[in-house]
Scaffold this active site. Structure first.
Site, PDB file in Angstrom:
ATOM      1  N   TYR A  73       4.243  16.571  13.796  1.00  0.00           N
ATOM      2  CA  TYR A  73       4.630  15.162  13.834  1.00  0.00           C
ATOM      3  C   TYR A  73       4.989  14.657  12.450  1.00  0.00           C
ATOM      4  O   TYR A  73       4.720  15.311  11.441  1.00  0.00           O
ATOM      5  CB  TYR A  73       3.530  14.303  14.464  1.00  0.00           C
ATOM      6  N   LYS A 110       2.003  19.629   9.122  1.00  0.00           N
ATOM      7  CA  LYS A 110       1.632  18.354   9.747  1.00  0.00           C
ATOM      8  C   LYS A 110       1.496  18.548  11.262  1.00  0.00           C
ATOM      9  O   LYS A 110       2.331  18.099  12.052  1.00  0.00           O
ATOM     10  CB  LYS A 110       2.640  17.253   9.380  1.00  0.00           C
ATOM     11  N   GLU A 154      -8.687  15.132   0.973  1.00  0.00           N
ATOM     12  CA  GLU A 154      -7.774  14.008   1.193  1.00  0.00           C
ATOM     13  C   GLU A 154      -8.397  13.034   2.175  1.00  0.00           C
ATOM     14  O   GLU A 154      -9.484  13.267   2.696  1.00  0.00           O
ATOM     15  CB  GLU A 154      -6.380  14.474   1.638  1.00  0.00           C
ATOM     16  N   LEU A 188      -1.888  18.002   2.792  1.00  0.00           N
ATOM     17  CA  LEU A 188      -0.523  17.678   3.194  1.00  0.00           C
ATOM     18  C   LEU A 188       0.248  17.191   1.967  1.00  0.00           C
ATOM     19  O   LEU A 188      -0.261  16.340   1.227  1.00  0.00           O
ATOM     20  CB  LEU A 188      -0.565  16.573   4.258  1.00  0.00           C
TER      21      LEU A 188
HETATM   22  N1  PDD Z   1      -0.602  10.454   7.676  1.00  0.00           N
HETATM   23  N2  PDD Z   1      -2.777  13.402   4.141  1.00  0.00           N
HETATM   24  C1  PDD Z   1      -2.943  13.359   5.474  1.00  0.00           C
HETATM   25  C2  PDD Z   1      -4.015  14.185   6.103  1.00  0.00           C
HETATM   26  C3  PDD Z   1      -2.114  12.533   6.258  1.00  0.00           C
HETATM   27  O1  PDD Z   1      -2.269  12.493   7.591  1.00  0.00           O
HETATM   28  C4  PDD Z   1      -1.133  11.720   5.623  1.00  0.00           C
HETATM   29  C5  PDD Z   1      -0.198  10.825   6.390  1.00  0.00           C
HETATM   30  C6  PDD Z   1      -1.019  11.798   4.217  1.00  0.00           C
HETATM   31  C7  PDD Z   1       0.004  10.991   3.453  1.00  0.00           C
HETATM   32  O2  PDD Z   1       1.309  11.472   3.674  1.00  0.00           O
HETATM   33  P1  PDD Z   1       2.588  10.507   3.572  1.00  0.00           P
HETATM   34  O3  PDD Z   1       2.491   9.849   2.241  1.00  0.00           O
HETATM   35  O4  PDD Z   1       3.712  11.445   3.670  1.00  0.00           O
HETATM   36  O5  PDD Z   1       2.488   9.525   4.705  1.00  0.00           O
HETATM   37  C8  PDD Z   1      -1.849  12.655   3.515  1.00  0.00           C
HETATM   38  C9  PDD Z   1       0.222   9.654   8.554  1.00  0.00           C
HETATM   39  C10 PDD Z   1       0.592   8.330   7.959  1.00  0.00           C
HETATM   40  C11 PDD Z   1      -0.454   9.543   9.908  1.00  0.00           C
HETATM   41  O6  PDD Z   1      -1.022  10.554  10.312  1.00  0.00           O
HETATM   42  O7  PDD Z   1      -0.391   8.491  10.558  1.00  0.00           O
END
Ligand code: PDD
Length: 285
Positions: free
Chosen positions: A33, A147, A179, A203
């Site tokens: 996703y 992801k 994280e 991620l």
């Molecule tokens: N999540 N780390 C994890 C585990 C994440 O699920 C996310 C983002 C990030 C930040 O990535 P980015 O800056 O590309 O959004 C880091 C999304 C927002 C979600 O699962 O809803």
């Protein structure tokens, strides 16, 4: 008001959108996703999200029969059909529907689902007060750079946080912060931003990358290294980044105030720079 969502080529009212009970996303979490932000009706850094989608799909040998241009066009169509001004667009691609068998099925068509979620992000009240986070063990798999839609560890971590009135969980391996449940973690010490290096353990955040592009303008330096919960508790500032929180100050961890318990100057400056970037097109040069 019912949303218009996208399912396998069709734009449908959400109540009419269905997928098979045999979909491998449902049965095995065999899917990937992405979440891209929309601010002032504009897609933020979507190309970078789609590049990460392509990489994630490649890592699990999931064919992606849509071009980046196709996927961007669907994002724009959903923004238009739903009149979305601010929020996120969720995209999920799975290996498709096939009788339950672990190994990849032959000749299955991938499933693509996309929908919008309205959310107040640029003016989120939490950005003024800062959020609370709690720590918990990181119980996820070894390929967190992918992801994957298999998010049960994050669901449990974020529920653990929510039950304590916290907005995010910081996941730990020993005392090292990996994280957030759905975000990248940062601390600030001696006017230096600290965030861990990219590897299979985290991620690669798209918002992280944007924030690093604003370093010179922010006047802060950057040290890419792991940090511990103990260091975070003793930091000048802490914050998270993600497509949905943008740049969000963290003011308490496990009930203990970070510095004076208020959002700090580096966090606020980076948030301001990120919003400027978002409002003026949201594409890294
Ligand atoms: N999540 N780390 C994890 C585990 C994440 O699920 C996310 C983002 C990030 C930040 O990535 P980015 O800056 O590309 O959004 C880091 C999304 C927002 C979600 O699962 O809803």
């Amino acid at each position: 008001m019912s949303r218009i969502v996208y399912v396998n080529g069709d734009y449908l009212p959400e109540a009419e959108a269905t997928i098979s009970i045999f979909d491998r996303g449902f049965i095995f979490a065999d899917g990937i996703y992405e979440v891209s932000a929309v601010i002032a009706g504009r897609l933020i850094d979507c190309d970078a999200h789609l590049a990460r989608l392509e990489r994630s799909c490649g890592e699990i040998e999931l064919p992606l029969p849509w071009s980046r241009a196709d996927l961007i066009a669907i994002h724009h169509e959903l923004i238009a059909r739903n009149g979305l001004d601010e929020g996120g667009i969720y995209l999920q691609v799975t290996r498709g529907a096939a009788d339950r068998d672990f190994a990849f099925p032959k000749e299955t068509t991938p499933t693509l689902v996309m929908f919008t979620q309205e959310r107040n992000m640029s003016q989120a009240p939490a950005a003024r007060t800062g959020i609370k986070v709690v720590s918990c063990p990181d119980i996820r798999w070894a390929r967190r750079d992918i992801k994957s839609v298999a998010l049960l560890p994050q669901v449990l971590a974020k529920q653990f946080a929510a039950a304590q009135g916290a907005a995010e969980a910081w996941m730990l391996e020993g005392d090292v912060v990996t994280e957030g449940g759905s975000s990248t973690c940062w601390i600030v010490r001696n006017r230096t931003l600290i965030s861990r290096p990219l590897s299979q353990k985290v991620l690669p955040g798209i918002t992280r990358k944007a924030v690093l592009a604003f370093l010179d303008e922010s006047g802060f330096s950057f040290e890419e290294r792991e940090f511990t919960l103990t260091e975070a508790l003793d930091a000048e500032e802490a914050f998270i980044t993600s497509a949905t929180s943008l740049v969000m100050p963290v003011v308490t961890i496990d009930g203990r105030s970070i510095h004076n318990g208020a959002p700090g100057p580096a966090t606020l400056r980076l948030r301001e720079l990120y919003l400027e970037f978002a409002r003026t097109g949201g594409v890294l040069g």
